[in-house]
Scaffold this motif. Structure first.
Motif, PDB file in Angstrom:
ATOM      1  N   ARG A  19       0.831  -1.204   0.000  1.00 57.01           N
ATOM      2  CA  ARG A  19       0.000   0.000   0.000  1.00 57.01           C
ATOM      3  C   ARG A  19       0.872   1.263   0.000  1.00 57.01           C
ATOM      4  NH1 ARG A  19      -5.205   0.271   1.378  1.00 57.01           N
ATOM      5  NH2 ARG A  19      -5.103  -1.655   2.615  1.00 57.01           N
ATOM      6  N   ALA A  20       1.896   1.284   0.863  1.00 58.74           N
ATOM      7  CA  ALA A  20       2.779   2.451   0.953  1.00 58.74           C
ATOM      8  C   ALA A  20       3.545   2.662  -0.353  1.00 58.74           C
ATOM      9  CB  ALA A  20       3.753   2.282   2.113  1.00 58.74           C
ATOM     10  N   MET A  21       3.958   1.576  -0.994  1.00 56.20           N
ATOM     11  CA  MET A  21       4.675   1.692  -2.266  1.00 56.20           C
ATOM     12  C   MET A  21       3.774   2.286  -3.342  1.00 56.20           C
ATOM     13  SD  MET A  21       6.651  -1.955  -1.986  1.00 56.20           S
ATOM     14  CE  MET A  21       7.093  -2.068  -3.716  1.00 56.20           C
ATOM     15  N   TYR A  22       2.542   1.825  -3.407  1.00 58.86           N
ATOM     16  CA  TYR A  22       1.618   2.382  -4.393  1.00 58.86           C
ATOM     17  C   TYR A  22       1.416   3.874  -4.146  1.00 58.86           C
ATOM     18  CZ  TYR A  22      -2.434   3.126  -7.335  1.00 58.86           C
ATOM     19  OH  TYR A  22      -3.290   3.611  -8.298  1.00 58.86           O
ATOM     20  N   ASP A  23       1.219   4.249  -2.890  1.00 66.93           N
ATOM     21  CA  ASP A  23       1.015   5.657  -2.560  1.00 66.93           C
ATOM     22  C   ASP A  23       2.238   6.505  -2.929  1.00 66.93           C
ATOM     23  OD1 ASP A  23      -1.499   5.055  -1.604  1.00 66.93           O
ATOM     24  OD2 ASP A  23      -0.910   5.049   0.516  1.00 66.93           O
ATOM     25  N   ALA A  24       3.443   5.893  -2.908  1.00 66.57           N
ATOM     26  CA  ALA A  24       4.678   6.603  -3.245  1.00 66.57           C
ATOM     27  C   ALA A  24       4.916   6.687  -4.744  1.00 66.57           C
ATOM     28  CB  ALA A  24       5.871   5.927  -2.566  1.00 66.57           C
ATOM     29  N   ARG A  60      -0.956 -10.912  -4.691  1.00 67.01           N
ATOM     30  CA  ARG A  60      -0.892  -9.896  -3.622  1.00 67.01           C
ATOM     31  C   ARG A  60      -0.655  -8.515  -4.204  1.00 67.01           C
ATOM     32  NH1 ARG A  60       2.220  -9.620   1.523  1.00 67.01           N
ATOM     33  NH2 ARG A  60       4.099 -10.047   0.311  1.00 67.01           N
ATOM     34  N   ALA A  61       0.294  -8.403  -5.146  1.00 65.40           N
ATOM     35  CA  ALA A  61       0.620  -7.096  -5.721  1.00 65.40           C
ATOM     36  C   ALA A  61      -0.576  -6.496  -6.443  1.00 65.40           C
ATOM     37  CB  ALA A  61       1.809  -7.232  -6.674  1.00 65.40           C
ATOM     38  N   ALA A  62      -1.333  -7.329  -7.141  1.00 63.90           N
ATOM     39  CA  ALA A  62      -2.471  -6.825  -7.900  1.00 63.90           C
ATOM     40  C   ALA A  62      -3.535  -6.212  -7.002  1.00 63.90           C
ATOM     41  CB  ALA A  62      -3.081  -7.956  -8.732  1.00 63.90           C
ATOM     42  N   GLN A  63      -3.610  -6.666  -5.738  1.00 60.66           N
ATOM     43  CA  GLN A  63      -4.587  -6.080  -4.817  1.00 60.66           C
ATOM     44  C   GLN A  63      -4.318  -4.600  -4.589  1.00 60.66           C
ATOM     45  OE1 GLN A  63      -7.039  -8.372  -3.879  1.00 60.66           O
ATOM     46  NE2 GLN A  63      -5.753  -9.640  -5.217  1.00 60.66           N
ATOM     47  N   TYR A  64      -3.063  -4.180  -4.833  1.00 57.27           N
ATOM     48  CA  TYR A  64      -2.655  -2.801  -4.571  1.00 57.27           C
ATOM     49  C   TYR A  64      -2.250  -2.069  -5.847  1.00 57.27           C
ATOM     50  CZ  TYR A  64      -3.062  -4.409   0.141  1.00 57.27           C
ATOM     51  OH  TYR A  64      -3.585  -4.940   1.308  1.00 57.27           O
ATOM     52  N   GLY A  65      -2.671  -2.594  -7.001  1.00 58.97           N
ATOM     53  CA  GLY A  65      -2.448  -1.881  -8.249  1.00 58.97           C
ATOM     54  C   GLY A  65      -1.023  -1.904  -8.758  1.00 58.97           C
ATOM     55  N   ASP A 222      14.254  -0.668   3.180  1.00 60.96           N
ATOM     56  CA  ASP A 222      13.166   0.302   3.048  1.00 60.96           C
ATOM     57  C   ASP A 222      12.587   0.219   1.639  1.00 60.96           C
ATOM     58  OD1 ASP A 222      11.502   2.497   2.873  1.00 60.96           O
ATOM     59  OD2 ASP A 222      12.956   3.951   3.586  1.00 60.96           O
ATOM     60  N   PRO A 223      11.345  -0.274   1.486  1.00 59.93           N
ATOM     61  CA  PRO A 223      10.762  -0.402   0.150  1.00 59.93           C
ATOM     62  C   PRO A 223      10.423   0.925  -0.513  1.00 59.93           C
ATOM     63  CG  PRO A 223       9.129  -0.931   1.815  1.00 59.93           C
ATOM     64  CD  PRO A 223      10.430  -0.759   2.538  1.00 59.93           C
ATOM     65  N   LEU A 224      10.611   2.035   0.210  1.00 61.86           N
ATOM     66  CA  LEU A 224      10.336   3.356  -0.367  1.00 61.86           C
ATOM     67  C   LEU A 224      11.616   4.082  -0.791  1.00 61.86           C
ATOM     68  CD1 LEU A 224       7.539   4.619   2.042  1.00 61.86           C
ATOM     69  CD2 LEU A 224       7.342   3.214  -0.019  1.00 61.86           C
ATOM     70  N   LYS A 225      12.740   3.385  -0.790  1.00 64.85           N
ATOM     71  CA  LYS A 225      14.004   4.037  -1.141  1.00 64.85           C
ATOM     72  C   LYS A 225      14.039   4.522  -2.588  1.00 64.85           C
ATOM     73  CE  LYS A 225      16.805   4.312   2.429  1.00 64.85           C
ATOM     74  NZ  LYS A 225      17.307   5.620   2.884  1.00 64.85           N
ATOM     75  N   THR A 226      13.308   3.873  -3.485  1.00 66.28           N
ATOM     76  CA  THR A 226      13.279   4.369  -4.856  1.00 66.28           C
ATOM     77  C   THR A 226      12.665   5.766  -4.889  1.00 66.28           C
ATOM     78  OG1 THR A 226      11.241   3.095  -5.117  1.00 66.28           O
ATOM     79  CG2 THR A 226      13.270   2.128  -6.000  1.00 66.28           C
TER      80      THR A 226
END
Length: 282
Positions: A19-24, A60-65, A222-226
């Motif tokens: 969810r956080a990755m999609y939002d980022a 799982r990934a598809a649930q969050y686009g 940290d999955p948001l490092k990108t």
């Protein structure tokens, strides 16, 4: 900002991370197969893991686009364990799967003869299957490891421009770039590269053939490092188009060499083989 994380181990992450990755801004990712922190004891353990990367994680990934792809291989660390090496014989039946966009992670951990053999064999599998290769350069003695890697690549049937050399840093980037291969950088909270160092490398070496990843796994990562690299690039004066090239167009171009890249996630199903990630009132 649209982001393609070209190397992240989502099997070790939570749905909150998705969810956080999609939002980022993350809309696509590649999950390379690797070791699990604890040694596997038979090839069957790999096959269950490969199946999860081809089925459960895309679900799982598809649930969050997010569009999920994977790379499959016998990883360098476990290439040293004779209980695991029969995986090499079974890989061809997995490498033909639609969601597999490269052979990887392959390369070196301790730079042993067994790792030499596994790397050479899997570069050949990549060439045989029309796939690029994701190569893990070692975390110790990095420059020697890169040079040994490049020697094996040059002796292989796979052209350097179909190879992504990952976990690079300031000591290895020039020789990696001179080889004609693609350049991968893992951004971590305390180890490997950080955002500021990555921006400095981009200023010195340019944006061509550069991929930036979080390599997030079960350890401190940290999955948001990108996204944080993208923000750091903008703060340093890079343009929106520069950021798009590094965080989207470059990984799309590299993994697009497979001919299998699908950037639109499938419509999310409610279950996968009878299992659901839904809990409580969701």
């Amino acid at each position: 900002m649209r982001i393609f994380d070209p190397h992240i181990h989502m099997s070790s992450r939570t749905t909150d991370d998705y969810r956080a990755m999609y939002d980022a801004g993350v809309r696509a990712l590649v999950e390379p197969s690797f070791w699990l922190g604890q040694p596997r004891t038979s090839p069957a353990s790999f096959f269950d893991y490969f199946d999860s990367l081809l089925g459960w994680e895309p679900f799982r990934a598809a649930q969050y686009g997010i569009a999920h792809h994977c790379t499959l291989a016998l990883n360098p660390k476990e290439a040293n364990d004779p209980r695991c090496t029969p995986v090499l014989d079974a890989l061809p039946r997995y490498l033909v799967k639609d969601n597999v966009v490269a052979v990887g992670e392959i390369g070196y951990d301790s730079m042993t003869p067994a790792e030499d053999s596994a790397l050479a064999a899997q570069l050949q599998l990549a060439a045989d299957n029309g796939l690029p290769a994701l190569v893990h350069t070692p975390h110790r003695d990095k420059l020697a490891g890169l040079r040994r890697t490049l020697d094996v690549v040059r002796e292989s049937a796979l052209a350097p421009d179909r190879v992504l050399l990952d976990h690079l840093n300031e000591t290895t980037v020039k020789e990696a770039a001179d080889s004609g291969a693609w350049l991968g950088f893992s951004i971590y909270p305390d180890t490997k590269m950080d955002e500021d160092r990555m921006v400095a490398v981009l200023k010195d070496h340019g944006l061509e053939r550069v991929l930036v990843n979080s390599a997030a796994d079960w350890g401190k990562s940290d999955p948001l490092k990108t996204r944080k690299v993208g923000d750091a690039m903008l703060a340093a004066g890079f343009s929106d188009d520069d950021v798009d090239q590094v965080l989207w167009r470059n990984p799309v171009t590299f993994y697009g060499l497979s001919g299998r890249l699908r950037l639109d996630p499938p419509s999310p199903d409610t279950s996968h083989q009878g299992n659901s990630i839904l809990r409580g009132g969701e």
